[in-house]
Motif scaffolding. Structure first.
Motif, PDB file in Angstrom:
ATOM      1  N   LEU A 112     -13.332  69.637  -1.962  1.00 12.20           N
ATOM      2  CA  LEU A 112     -12.518  69.404  -0.772  1.00 12.20           C
ATOM      3  C   LEU A 112     -12.138  70.744  -0.139  1.00 12.20           C
ATOM      4  N   CYS A 113     -11.891  70.713   1.145  1.00 14.53           N
ATOM      5  CA  CYS A 113     -11.293  71.834   1.885  1.00 14.53           C
ATOM      6  C   CYS A 113     -12.218  73.032   2.069  1.00 14.53           C
ATOM      7  N   THR A 114     -13.537  72.838   1.951  1.00 14.64           N
ATOM      8  CA  THR A 114     -14.435  73.984   2.137  1.00 14.64           C
ATOM      9  C   THR A 114     -14.382  74.523   3.559  1.00 14.64           C
ATOM     10  N   ILE A 127     -14.108  81.543  -2.652  1.00 19.78           N
ATOM     11  CA  ILE A 127     -14.979  80.540  -3.275  1.00 19.78           C
ATOM     12  C   ILE A 127     -15.302  79.379  -2.342  1.00 19.78           C
ATOM     13  N   LEU A 128     -14.336  78.933  -1.547  1.00 23.48           N
ATOM     14  CA  LEU A 128     -14.612  77.814  -0.641  1.00 23.48           C
ATOM     15  C   LEU A 128     -15.541  78.239   0.497  1.00 23.48           C
ATOM     16  N   VAL A 129     -15.436  79.483   0.912  1.00 23.63           N
ATOM     17  CA  VAL A 129     -16.335  80.005   1.942  1.00 23.63           C
ATOM     18  C   VAL A 129     -17.776  79.928   1.467  1.00 23.63           C
ATOM     19  N   TRP A 130     -18.013  80.346   0.225  1.00 22.34           N
ATOM     20  CA  TRP A 130     -19.386  80.361  -0.285  1.00 22.34           C
ATOM     21  C   TRP A 130     -19.884  78.961  -0.600  1.00 22.34           C
ATOM     22  N   PRO A 150     -15.300  66.641  -4.260  1.00 22.23           N
ATOM     23  CA  PRO A 150     -14.188  66.022  -4.981  1.00 22.23           C
ATOM     24  C   PRO A 150     -12.880  66.760  -4.768  1.00 22.23           C
ATOM     25  N   GLY A 151     -11.789  66.037  -5.006  1.00 18.62           N
ATOM     26  CA  GLY A 151     -10.481  66.671  -5.038  1.00 18.62           C
ATOM     27  C   GLY A 151     -10.291  67.410  -6.351  1.00 18.62           C
ATOM     28  N   ASP A 168     -14.071  66.621   5.953  1.00 16.18           N
ATOM     29  CA  ASP A 168     -12.865  67.190   6.560  1.00 16.18           C
ATOM     30  C   ASP A 168     -11.846  66.131   6.953  1.00 16.18           C
ATOM     31  N   THR A 169     -11.710  65.125   6.108  1.00 16.25           N
ATOM     32  CA  THR A 169     -10.706  64.081   6.349  1.00 16.25           C
ATOM     33  C   THR A 169      -9.707  63.954   5.207  1.00 16.25           C
ATOM     34  N   GLN A 170     -10.024  64.523   4.047  1.00 15.76           N
ATOM     35  CA  GLN A 170      -9.088  64.503   2.922  1.00 15.76           C
ATOM     36  C   GLN A 170      -8.796  65.955   2.518  1.00 15.76           C
TER      37      GLN A 170
END
Length: 219
Positions: A112-114, A127-130, A150-151, A168-170
């Motif tokens: 989630l949240c990438t 980490i989310l950027v990559w 996943p969360g 991009d909804t959760q």
């Protein structure tokens, strides 16, 4: 169908392997240490040694697999290049190989949240950027894919229903790794999973739905 699992000995990867074995799908598990992997994974698994960061080692390892499930991820540490190397370069190597091998379906475990740059997880060397870059590489590859976001991951299972939605909804919530594994394996069988990003958490308020209904509900 024959599944190649990268990150097979990780906490999520080992559950993916067990779910595939339960469904009687042959598995080639990419590991670094076969003896250590034998203590973790089912005996039915075919163990192959290699490293996602070593593209040459992957070609022989993937063998005659027809689908790929990638559950790799950088471990927290002091190496600022870790997420770049594992979450992006390693996945990129797998995607490139999958294209040359004619892989039928590529399933990636992301997060989630990438798409949120100012997220606390990005304090861990972006980490989310990559992970997001890896998602984009798969999307532009021409492969049939399912990206599973996943969360927060839980080692303990629970009976809560899976809540699945589009990208991009959760932005919060948790989910047992066992349910993540089930979603990843089900994606291989559900036509509605193809070429989608799905976000998943386990939520008491979520209605009970079949996996077919869950994937079909995501645009």
């Amino acid at each position: 169908m024959k599944a190649f699992v990268a990150g097979a000995t990780g906490q999520t990867g080992r559950r993916i392997v067990k779910e595939l074995v339960k469904r009687q799908i042959p598995v080639r598990a990419l590991v670094r240490n076969v003896e250590a992997a034998r203590e973790i994974l089912p005996a039915e698994v075919e163990f192959v040694t290699g490293d996602v960061l070593n593209a040459d080692s992957l070609s022989a390892a993937i063998g005659d697999s027809t689908v790929v499930l990638c559950a790799t991820g950088a471990s927290p540490g002091f190496d600022p290049t870790g997420p770049y190397k594992v979450d992006f370069e390693g996945t990129k190597n797998l995607v490139d190989l999958a294209k040359t091998k004619g892989i039928q379906h590529f399933v990636l475990v992301s997060s989630l949240c990438t798409s949120q740059f100012f997220h606390p997880l990005n304090l861990f060397w972006l980490i989310l950027v990559w992970k997001k870059r890896a998602e984009e590489y798969i999307q532009s590859s021409g492969l049939t894919y399912t990206i599973v976001r996943p969360g927060g991951l839980q080692n303990e299972d629970n009976d809560l229903p899976v809540k699945m939605s589009s990208a991009d909804t959760q932005f919060d919530g948790r989910i047992p790794r066992t349910k993540v594994a089930q979603v990843c394996v089900e994606a291989l069988f559900q036509p509605a999973s193809r070429n989608k990003i799905v976000e998943i958490v386990a939520a008491a308020e979520a209605p009970e739905k079949s996996f077919e209904q869950l994937f079909a509900s995501v645009a």
